[in-house]
Scaffold this active site. Structure first.
Site, short mmCIF file in Angstrom:
data_model
loop_
_atom_site.label_atom_id
_atom_site.label_comp_id
_atom_site.label_asym_id
_atom_site.label_seq_id
_atom_site.Cartn_x
_atom_site.Cartn_y
_atom_site.Cartn_z
N LYS A 175 61.42 53.35 2.66
CA LYS A 175 62.46 54.34 2.37
C LYS A 175 62.67 54.41 0.85
CE LYS A 175 62.87 53.67 6.96
NZ LYS A 175 63.65 52.68 7.56
N ASP A 204 71.35 45.11 4.86
CA ASP A 204 70.23 45.99 5.20
C ASP A 204 70.13 46.99 4.05
OD1 ASP A 204 68.47 47.92 6.05
OD2 ASP A 204 69.19 47.94 8.12
N ARG A 248 68.68 63.28 17.75
CA ARG A 248 69.48 62.06 17.76
C ARG A 248 70.70 62.35 18.63
NH1 ARG A 248 66.50 58.09 17.37
NH2 ARG A 248 65.91 57.21 15.38
N PHE A 270 63.04 58.53 23.87
CA PHE A 270 62.93 59.69 22.99
C PHE A 270 61.55 59.87 22.37
CE2 PHE A 270 63.18 57.43 18.92
CZ PHE A 270 63.79 56.24 19.28
N TYR A 281 43.94 35.52 -1.15
CA TYR A 281 44.74 35.15 0.02
C TYR A 281 46.06 34.51 -0.40
CZ TYR A 281 45.87 33.74 4.76
OH TYR A 281 46.48 33.62 5.96
N PHE A 331 71.51 49.66 13.91
CA PHE A 331 70.25 50.36 13.72
C PHE A 331 69.30 49.84 14.80
CE2 PHE A 331 66.01 51.14 12.15
CZ PHE A 331 66.08 52.51 11.99
N THR A 332 68.43 50.72 15.30
CA THR A 332 67.60 50.40 16.48
C THR A 332 66.86 49.05 16.37
OG1 THR A 332 65.89 51.77 15.50
CG2 THR A 332 67.27 52.80 17.16
C1 LIG Z 1 63.76 51.96 8.81
C2 LIG Z 1 64.89 51.05 8.90
C3 LIG Z 1 64.74 49.72 9.31
C4 LIG Z 1 63.43 49.16 9.82
O1 LIG Z 1 62.43 49.19 8.89
P1 LIG Z 1 60.89 49.47 9.27
O2 LIG Z 1 60.20 49.43 7.95
O3 LIG Z 1 60.81 50.79 9.96
O4 LIG Z 1 60.45 48.34 10.16
C5 LIG Z 1 65.87 48.92 9.31
N1 LIG Z 1 67.07 49.40 8.94
C6 LIG Z 1 67.26 50.67 8.57
C7 LIG Z 1 68.60 51.14 8.18
C8 LIG Z 1 66.18 51.55 8.54
O5 LIG Z 1 66.37 52.82 8.20
#
Ligand SMILES: *Cc1c(COP(=O)(O)O)cnc(C)c1O
Length: 462
Positions: free
Chosen positions: A263, A220, A387, A454, A77, A129-130
């Site tokens: 990613k 980011d 998109r 979407f 843990y 970004f969303t």
């Molecule tokens: C995917 C992504 C995120 C969010 O990450 P998650 O692992 O999906 O929560 C943030 N910024 C960018 C540019 C991304 O492509």
């Protein structure tokens, strides 16, 4: 010397020792499946998909080293050995001082936004970004787009369309006052712009300018290695530098970062928050317990952290990144040769089709990009995503659709998953849809969810 062999082929820098069998479907199967899914590729079952280019998020193939690392998970843990490996990998490859694991990127965004943003704050960034924007808004902030204008033009071939308009940003700082700006949000290989990189000189200039005002830069860094590769290839003075050194230099101009390890870092789940400031780190270390888990696991299993640590190291490998982007460019160039309208330059993580040019006879209110994604699926079982008008939704005040400039279909390439032959199949399928494009009819929305429509909207053929 003139030789017809002067341009040598490249090949994947790995070999395959385990395979996942794919389902091969017939056109009749696919017609049935897409109808059932309401012409929305998000609603297709994975088993009905042949080549899945929906996203590059969490879809990478892990290496044998990562899988063997999974067997060394220390599932304590507190104080798991794997956490220290992750911390070491982040320090060594990115140079940030403190690391807090999170279940994925948005977990880190949540914690950071809660600590740094006060209600009424403005957070400038190079395109939204969303999830990033949503967490800024939930903390009471407002996002302000300061990316260069060229980023919104799919045909402009400027190599660094992820750059920040420094003058525009400085004007904004002067207008709102630096106290209202907790940090600048800088993404590398800007996702929503089509995987477009920011240049090192732009970053240097940004650091100099923000230092004048005492404003932080938060990175980011989801696709930082892909960005570094473009700097190496396209920016003066970097062609002989190592990717890992370019990555580290990028990070050095920023004060901290949020990372989706799904990613670049070649894992199926995970992320982290990295920061240099000890006080912010201590706050984050406290807050992570509320939302994710103890600061040495943050919602991840020990084995997941081990896979990330190894994945980070593999992600900055020269051969890996060359082949990763090489594959995306291979696909993009093939489409370009066929005369298919795509977003240029070809980005880091996928090829984006310009649906407005592809299907000019379909009105944007009949969703050309949504239509095109469905048609490509019907043709070959290749799954892409919309998109455009569907993704961008409606203005909450007027109820009208935004009708964005960019009406795109994204073909996103998972890392180390598909071969060059798969890319040939994809390009040929898009070409076949392109040659029949005049016969294609648009869609009508018959079910519209209230949030992020979407994902679950349903459509009917006109
Ligand atoms: C995917 C992504 C995120 C969010 O990450 P998650 O692992 O999906 O929560 C943030 N910024 C960018 C540019 C991304 O492509």
């Amino acid at each position: 010397m003139t030789s017809k062999f002067i341009k040598r082929s490249w090949a994947e820098p790995y070999k395959i020792k385990m395979v996942e069998l794919l389902n091969i479907t017939t056109k009749a199967d696919r017609m049935r499946a897409i109808k059932q899914a309401g012409f929305n590729t998000f609603l297709l079952k994975s088993r009905d998909v042949y080549i899945d280019l929906l996203t590059d998020s969490g879809t990478s193939a892990m290496s044998d080293r990562q899988w063997s690392g999974m067997m060394l998970g220390d599932e304590a843990y507190a104080g798991s050995e794997n956490f220290y490996h992750l911390e070491e990998a982040v320090r060594k490859n990115y140079g940030y001082k403190y690391v807090i694991p999170t279940h994925q990127g948005r977990g880190a965004e949540n914690i950071l936004s809660k600590i740094l943003i006060k209600p009424g704050d403005i957070i400038p960034g190079n395109m939204y970004f969303t999830t990033t924007r949503l967490h800024q808004e939930l903390a009471g902030g407002t996002f302000a787009d300061v990316i260069i204008k060229k980023a919104h033009d799919p045909d402009d071939e400027f190599p660094f369309k992820g750059n920040i308009d420094i003058q525009k940003l400085e004007n904004l700082i002067k207008k709102t006052g630096s106290k209202k700006i907790p940090y600048i949000s800088v993404a590398t290989a800007v996702n929503m712009a089509g995987g477009q990189p920011i240049s090192m000189s732009n970053l240097r200039e940004l650091r100099k300018m923000t230092d004048k005002y005492g404003i932080k830069i938060i990175h980011d860094m989801t696709r930082v290695a892909e960005n570094a590769y473009f700097i190496k290839r396209k920016e003066k003075g970097f062609s002989k530098k190592k990717i890992v050194d370019i990555v580290k230099e990028i990070c050095s101009y920023t004060d901290g970062a949020t990372m989706s390890a799904k990613k670049d870092a070649l894992v199926n789940i995970g992320g982290f928050l990295a920061i240099n400031d000890k006080k912010i780190y201590e706050e984050a270390r406290n807050l992570v317990v509320v939302y994710e888990g103890l600061h040495t696991y943050g919602g991840l299993a020990g084995r997941d952290m081990e896979a990330i640590a190894i994945g980070i190291t593999e992600s900055v490998d020269e051969d890996h990144i060359r082949a990763r982007i090489g594959q995306v460019e291979y696909l993009g160039n093939k489409m370009r040769d066929f005369g298919i309208p795509i977003v240029l330059p070809i980005g880091g993580h996928g090829v984006f089709l310009n649906a407005k040019k592809f299907l000019p006879h379909i009105k944007q209110t009949n969703y050309p990009a949504q239509t095109l994604a469905a048609e490509i699926y019907i043709d070959s079982g290749v799954r892409s995503m919309e998109r455009g008008n569907v993704s961008s939704g409606r203005n909450p005040e007027t109820g009208k659709e935004y009708l964005p400039d960019l009406e795109l279909v994204r073909l996103t390439i998972p890392r180390r998953v598909y071969t060059q032959a798969h890319m040939d199949v994809v390009a040929e399928s898009v070409e076949s849809v392109y040659s029949n494009r005049k016969k294609i009819k648009g869609l009508k929305m018959i079910y519209e969810p209230k949030y992020l429509r979407f994902f679950q909207a349903k459509f009917k053929k006109l």
